[in-house]
Design a protein around this motif. Structure first.
Motif, PDB file in Angstrom:
ATOM      1  N   ASP A 106      21.490  -6.490   4.327  1.00 53.15           N
ATOM      2  CA  ASP A 106      21.302  -7.501   3.291  1.00 53.15           C
ATOM      3  C   ASP A 106      19.841  -7.862   3.063  1.00 53.15           C
ATOM      4  OD1 ASP A 106      24.041  -7.827   2.665  1.00 53.15           O
ATOM      5  OD2 ASP A 106      24.306  -9.004   4.495  1.00 53.15           O
ATOM      6  N   TYR A 107      18.934  -7.314   3.855  1.00 48.80           N
ATOM      7  CA  TYR A 107      17.518  -7.622   3.695  1.00 48.80           C
ATOM      8  C   TYR A 107      16.669  -6.363   3.461  1.00 48.80           C
ATOM      9  CZ  TYR A 107      18.362 -12.439   5.006  1.00 48.80           C
ATOM     10  OH  TYR A 107      18.800 -13.744   5.021  1.00 48.80           O
ATOM     11  N   CYS A 108      17.321  -5.259   3.159  1.00 46.30           N
ATOM     12  CA  CYS A 108      16.578  -4.019   2.954  1.00 46.30           C
ATOM     13  C   CYS A 108      16.160  -3.844   1.497  1.00 46.30           C
ATOM     14  CB  CYS A 108      17.423  -2.813   3.389  1.00 46.30           C
ATOM     15  SG  CYS A 108      17.639  -2.696   5.179  1.00 46.30           S
ATOM     16  N   TYR A 109      15.067  -3.151   1.296  1.00 46.80           N
ATOM     17  CA  TYR A 109      14.592  -2.811  -0.036  1.00 46.80           C
ATOM     18  C   TYR A 109      13.880  -1.470   0.030  1.00 46.80           C
ATOM     19  CZ  TYR A 109      10.103  -4.668   1.714  1.00 46.80           C
ATOM     20  OH  TYR A 109       8.968  -4.909   2.464  1.00 46.80           O
ATOM     21  N   ILE A 110      13.623  -0.895  -1.134  1.00 39.49           N
ATOM     22  CA  ILE A 110      13.032   0.444  -1.220  1.00 39.49           C
ATOM     23  C   ILE A 110      11.694   0.379  -1.928  1.00 39.49           C
ATOM     24  CG2 ILE A 110      13.324   2.763  -2.195  1.00 39.49           C
ATOM     25  CD1 ILE A 110      16.325   2.399  -1.896  1.00 39.49           C
ATOM     26  N   LEU A 111      10.727   1.101  -1.417  1.00 41.06           N
ATOM     27  CA  LEU A 111       9.436   1.263  -2.063  1.00 41.06           C
ATOM     28  C   LEU A 111       8.946   2.677  -1.825  1.00 41.06           C
ATOM     29  CD1 LEU A 111       6.637  -0.441   0.032  1.00 41.06           C
ATOM     30  CD2 LEU A 111       8.991  -0.416   0.778  1.00 41.06           C
ATOM     31  N   GLU A 112       7.870   3.033  -2.498  1.00 42.46           N
ATOM     32  CA  GLU A 112       7.346   4.396  -2.429  1.00 42.46           C
ATOM     33  C   GLU A 112       5.981   4.407  -1.760  1.00 42.46           C
ATOM     34  OE1 GLU A 112       6.116   8.039  -5.501  1.00 42.46           O
ATOM     35  OE2 GLU A 112       7.299   6.332  -6.206  1.00 42.46           O
ATOM     36  N   ALA A 113       5.781   5.374  -0.878  1.00 42.05           N
ATOM     37  CA  ALA A 113       4.488   5.509  -0.196  1.00 42.05           C
ATOM     38  C   ALA A 113       3.573   6.420  -1.001  1.00 42.05           C
ATOM     39  CB  ALA A 113       4.677   6.081   1.206  1.00 42.05           C
ATOM     40  N   ARG A 114       2.291   6.074  -1.013  1.00 40.61           N
ATOM     41  CA  ARG A 114       1.291   6.906  -1.673  1.00 40.61           C
ATOM     42  C   ARG A 114       0.120   7.150  -0.736  1.00 40.61           C
ATOM     43  NH1 ARG A 114       3.123  10.147  -5.402  1.00 40.61           N
ATOM     44  NH2 ARG A 114       4.190   9.099  -7.115  1.00 40.61           N
ATOM     45  N   GLY A 115      -0.393   8.369  -0.735  1.00 36.00           N
ATOM     46  CA  GLY A 115      -1.529   8.698   0.115  1.00 36.00           C
ATOM     47  C   GLY A 115      -1.121   9.514   1.325  1.00 36.00           C
ATOM     48  N   ASP A 116      -2.130   9.949   2.095  1.00 32.16           N
ATOM     49  CA  ASP A 116      -1.856  10.851   3.222  1.00 32.16           C
ATOM     50  C   ASP A 116      -2.228  10.270   4.574  1.00 32.16           C
ATOM     51  OD1 ASP A 116      -4.617  10.859   3.111  1.00 32.16           O
ATOM     52  OD2 ASP A 116      -4.816  13.047   3.117  1.00 32.16           O
ATOM     53  N   SER A 117      -2.529   8.965   4.631  1.00 33.81           N
ATOM     54  CA  SER A 117      -3.011   8.429   5.906  1.00 33.81           C
ATOM     55  C   SER A 117      -1.931   8.395   6.983  1.00 33.81           C
ATOM     56  CB  SER A 117      -3.596   7.025   5.714  1.00 33.81           C
ATOM     57  OG  SER A 117      -2.576   6.057   5.630  1.00 33.81           O
ATOM     58  N   MET A 118      -0.646   8.395   6.577  1.00 34.92           N
ATOM     59  CA  MET A 118       0.430   8.361   7.569  1.00 34.92           C
ATOM     60  C   MET A 118       1.079   9.728   7.762  1.00 34.92           C
ATOM     61  SD  MET A 118       0.429   5.420   8.920  1.00 34.92           S
ATOM     62  CE  MET A 118       1.985   5.435   9.804  1.00 34.92           C
ATOM     63  N   TRP A 119       0.491  10.761   7.173  1.00 34.26           N
ATOM     64  CA  TRP A 119       1.001  12.125   7.371  1.00 34.26           C
ATOM     65  C   TRP A 119       0.806  12.532   8.835  1.00 34.26           C
ATOM     66  CZ3 TRP A 119      -0.582  16.902   9.023  1.00 34.26           C
ATOM     67  CH2 TRP A 119       0.211  17.979   8.644  1.00 34.26           C
ATOM     68  N   PRO A 120       1.731  13.247   9.448  1.00 30.20           N
ATOM     69  CA  PRO A 120       2.958  13.822   8.875  1.00 30.20           C
ATOM     70  C   PRO A 120       4.174  12.902   8.969  1.00 30.20           C
ATOM     71  CG  PRO A 120       2.665  14.649  11.081  1.00 30.20           C
ATOM     72  CD  PRO A 120       1.479  13.732  10.820  1.00 30.20           C
ATOM     73  N   THR A 121       4.001  11.715   9.558  1.00 26.03           N
ATOM     74  CA  THR A 121       5.141  10.805   9.696  1.00 26.03           C
ATOM     75  C   THR A 121       5.702  10.413   8.341  1.00 26.03           C
ATOM     76  OG1 THR A 121       4.016   9.908  11.652  1.00 26.03           O
ATOM     77  CG2 THR A 121       5.918   8.690  10.831  1.00 26.03           C
ATOM     78  N   ILE A 122       4.796  10.039   7.424  1.00 25.04           N
ATOM     79  CA  ILE A 122       5.196   9.640   6.071  1.00 25.04           C
ATOM     80  C   ILE A 122       4.332  10.402   5.075  1.00 25.04           C
ATOM     81  CG2 ILE A 122       5.385   7.738   4.420  1.00 25.04           C
ATOM     82  CD1 ILE A 122       5.657   5.836   6.787  1.00 25.04           C
ATOM     83  N   PRO A 123       4.889  11.390   4.391  1.00 22.89           N
ATOM     84  CA  PRO A 123       4.104  12.144   3.410  1.00 22.89           C
ATOM     85  C   PRO A 123       3.958  11.380   2.091  1.00 22.89           C
ATOM     86  CG  PRO A 123       6.329  13.012   3.528  1.00 22.89           C
ATOM     87  CD  PRO A 123       6.238  11.956   4.593  1.00 22.89           C
ATOM     88  N   ASP A 124       3.014  11.808   1.294  1.00 23.92           N
ATOM     89  CA  ASP A 124       2.789  11.221  -0.023  1.00 23.92           C
ATOM     90  C   ASP A 124       4.063  11.325  -0.865  1.00 23.92           C
ATOM     91  OD1 ASP A 124       1.399  10.200  -2.267  1.00 23.92           O
ATOM     92  OD2 ASP A 124       1.050  12.245  -2.983  1.00 23.92           O
ATOM     93  N   GLY A 125       4.447  10.229  -1.514  1.00 24.38           N
ATOM     94  CA  GLY A 125       5.612  10.222  -2.384  1.00 24.38           C
ATOM     95  C   GLY A 125       6.926   9.931  -1.700  1.00 24.38           C
ATOM     96  N   ALA A 126       6.915   9.705  -0.397  1.00 27.53           N
ATOM     97  CA  ALA A 126       8.166   9.438   0.319  1.00 27.53           C
ATOM     98  C   ALA A 126       8.748   8.090  -0.091  1.00 27.53           C
ATOM     99  CB  ALA A 126       7.917   9.450   1.828  1.00 27.53           C
ATOM    100  N   LEU A 127      10.077   8.037  -0.216  1.00 27.32           N
ATOM    101  CA  LEU A 127      10.764   6.776  -0.448  1.00 27.32           C
ATOM    102  C   LEU A 127      11.068   6.134   0.902  1.00 27.32           C
ATOM    103  CD1 LEU A 127      13.260   7.565  -3.346  1.00 27.32           C
ATOM    104  CD2 LEU A 127      11.025   6.453  -3.463  1.00 27.32           C
ATOM    105  N   LEU A 128      10.758   4.864   1.014  1.00 24.74           N
ATOM    106  CA  LEU A 128      10.877   4.156   2.278  1.00 24.74           C
ATOM    107  C   LEU A 128      11.910   3.047   2.175  1.00 24.74           C
ATOM    108  CD1 LEU A 128       7.057   3.672   2.920  1.00 24.74           C
ATOM    109  CD2 LEU A 128       8.479   5.615   3.605  1.00 24.74           C
TER     110      LEU A 128
END
Length: 205
Positions: A106-128
């Motif tokens: 009931d408290y979750c939401y979705i956003l999009e990541a941009r950039g490569d600073s969290m690669w490879p954990t979170i790639p550019d364009g990943a939905l979070l």
């Protein structure tokens, strides 16, 4: 806005009036709380389009919840705009799936990541998927942070002397950690903990 609405939502009457008058904008977790308390959909609450109950977060199937998706993009880099805008849509997920992640559906939401600073954990364009109920910052976990006028997705690291560092996983790219001490705490707000990363197959690097 009457006193009952304010009591139900947990938001003061004056703050609710400011939202209606567009003098201020609610954060993602507040939008979700108001929608849940009043029984309307997040999309209708923010835009007024469609039916108040159609597409509400709780569907006929109690195991399905609609998560608001925000157009704001949190940067896995140097920071883009904060998530304080209207959601642009909703995405249905199974409550059991979210609970298995350790998230509060009931408290979750979705956003999009941009950039490569969290690669490879979170790639550019990943939905979070972020959980707005998890705002206590634990060492080593990844969060969506709002820092003044920037939105960031970073890993939190605590030092022995109580300083908080927002760090990047892409060490090779040379992104410096951002340090927060007591005198800077008012610049920082936790949007929520990142609970899931979804992305298309990544190209070879």
């Amino acid at each position: 806005m009457d006193k009952l609405e304010a009591k139900l939502t947990g938001v003061s009457r004056r703050t609710l009036s400011d939202y209606v008058a567009e003098k201020s904008e609610p954060k993602a977790s507040t939008v979700i709380e108001i929608a849940d308390a009043t029984g309307v959909s997040v999309a209708w609450l923010m835009s007024g389009d469609g039916s108040p109950t159609s597409g509400s977060r709780s569907l006929a199937n109690d195991n399905v919840v609609r998560l608001p998706r925000f157009d704001a993009r949190a940067s896995a880099g140097r920071g883009l705009i904060p998530v304080n805008e209207m959601p642009v849509g909703e995405v249905a997920f199974a409550r059991d799936f979210l609970r298995n992640l350790g998230a509060n559906p009931d408290y979750c939401y979705i956003l999009e990541a941009r950039g490569d600073s969290m690669w490879p954990t979170i790639p550019d364009g990943a939905l979070l998927i972020a959980d707005a109920s998890k705002t206590e910052v634990d060492d080593g976990r990844i969060y969506h942070f709002n820092v003044v006028d920037r939105a960031l997705v970073k890993r939190a690291r605590w030092s022995m002397d109580g300083k908080l560092f927002l760090t990047s996983d892409n060490v090779a790219a040379g992104y410096p950690p951002e340090e927060f001490t007591a005198d800077r705490i008012d610049e920082l707000r936790v949007g929520g903990r990142i609970m899931f990363t979804g992305h298309a197959p990544m190209p070879l690097r």
